[in-house]
Design a protein around this motif. Structure first.
Motif, PDB file in Angstrom:
ATOM      1  N   GLY A 277      41.405  32.739  53.427  1.00 15.55           N
ATOM      2  CA  GLY A 277      42.339  31.649  53.160  1.00 15.55           C
ATOM      3  C   GLY A 277      43.445  32.095  52.222  1.00 15.55           C
ATOM      4  N   GLY A 278      44.506  31.295  52.157  1.00 17.14           N
ATOM      5  CA  GLY A 278      45.688  31.672  51.385  1.00 17.14           C
ATOM      6  C   GLY A 278      45.433  31.967  49.929  1.00 17.14           C
ATOM      7  N   VAL A 279      44.511  31.215  49.286  1.00 21.13           N
ATOM      8  CA  VAL A 279      44.235  31.415  47.865  1.00 21.13           C
ATOM      9  C   VAL A 279      43.455  32.715  47.635  1.00 21.13           C
ATOM     10  N   ALA A 280      42.927  33.305  48.715  1.00 20.82           N
ATOM     11  CA  ALA A 280      42.241  34.599  48.586  1.00 20.82           C
ATOM     12  C   ALA A 280      43.214  35.705  48.173  1.00 20.82           C
ATOM     13  N   ALA A 281      44.529  35.422  48.236  1.00 27.94           N
ATOM     14  CA  ALA A 281      45.535  36.386  47.781  1.00 27.94           C
ATOM     15  C   ALA A 281      45.683  36.363  46.258  1.00 27.94           C
TER      16      ALA A 281
END
Length: 343
Positions: A277-281
């Protein structure tokens, strides 16, 4: 013995990114993403504008993906697309295009769950491949719309163990950023400021939620009241302390995520942990997971940055894994704004 070459075109249009990718088996040949900057001026994604932009972008994005992969559309084995979850108007553009192209080329059509694809992105094979998680493993899916802990027993045998009861973690980051006057999307900016600040500078409330579920709305309210109180005393409080505020907000959010993930690992006895997911960045969650390998004995799997945010490569790899099992859709398949993992 040579492996048969299977070419999958993946199409992703769940929110505000139009993306197309071509995979040859598990290898990504192209992964093109067209972002929509128009939403910045509104402080969030405007669904009607997003769907219009998808209509403008989808043909050139698919054309570019095929050109970068150096294949003709007639070489494609199947077309995979995001069925849901997401914004209905955005999903309809990708779904309609995929159905039409598959019908015209007379090749299989494969419907993909967006959140399952975030998890299965770990099975993409590339030059920097650090290995695949072994079943069963735990996946933490963290994005603007979702926060879930998922027990992954097999490619398409997944069970949600815990999820957010209100705001998703990405919303928590973006809404906190907005309270500090940071522009949309604020999550990456909070991370950037946090890297320069003291994560212990300020204390924020952590919601008490039973089991493996999450809640972030109370944290957002706590940050609001804190900023209102401090700016009343000092109008320049935010600008003078932005790094420390961001670091403290991020630390609190990461504490919430890691506490629940650790509880899930203890309950299941599983030490294989993947994020998506995006917050994994976010640099903080990546550092926390790496530390957990030494401190907790976990084996962690962190995707490359381009496979964290919404992208068609993850749709393509999911499509390929479904192709091998013969999991195809017919032309009656419809987009679903709400589409749970495992359904």
């Amino acid at each position: 013995m040579t492996t048969k070459k299977t070419y999958i075109l993946g199409i992703e249009s769940s929110c505000d990114d139009t993306s197309a990718a071509v995979l040859c088996n598990k290898k990504v040949l192209s992964n093109v993403v067209a972002t929509q900057d128009i939403h910045r001026q509104y402080g969030g994604v405007v669904p009607e504008l997003a769907s219009r932009a998808h209509q403008q972008n989808i043909v050139p994005v698919v054309h570019q993906a095929l050109a970068k992969a150096n294949i003709d559309k007639k070489d494609l084995s199947a077309i995979a697309f995001t069925k849901g979850p997401g914004l209905m108007g955005s999903l309809l553009v990708g779904t309609s295009f995929a159905k039409s192209l598959a019908l015209g080329l007379d090749i299989p059509l494969i419907a993909v769950n967006h959140m399952e694809a975030h998890i299965l992105a770990h099975f993409i094979d590339d030059d920097e491949h650090s290995g695949e998680p072994k079943f069963p493993f735990l996946a933490l899916t963290i994005s603007g719309g979702h926060t879930q802990i998922v027990l992954v027993k097999d490619y398409f045998d997944m069970e949600i163990m815990g999820e957010t009861l209100d705001d998703a973690v990405g919303e928590a980051f973006d809404k906190s950023a907005k309270l500090m006057g940071l522009p949309y999307p604020g999550g990456p900016l909070v991370d950037k400021h946090a890297q320069k600040g003291n994560p212990k500078a300020f204390d924020f409330p952590k919601p008490k939620v039973d089991g493996l579920n999450f809640s972030f709305s109370g944290l957002k309210t706590g940050i609001l009241y804190f900023l209102q109180r401090e700016t009343k005393r000092n109008p320049d409080f935010i600008s003078e302390n932005i790094d420390d505020i961001c670091a403290s907000v991020q630390e609190t959010i990461l504490d919430i995520l890691m506490e629940k993930l650790q509880l899930a690992a203890e309950q299941t006895g599983i030490s294989q942990i993947a994020i998506g997911g995006g917050v994994a960045a976010n640099s903080g969650i990546r550092a926390r997971l790496r530390n957990a390998e030494a401190e907790l004995g976990w084996q962690t799997y962190i995707p490359k940055f381009q496979y964290c945010t919404d992208n068609a490569a993850m749709i393509g790899i999911t499509g390929y894994l479904k192709y091998l099992k013969g999991h195809f859709s017919n032309q009656r398949v419809a987009a679903k704004a709400r589409f749970a993992i495992g359904s």
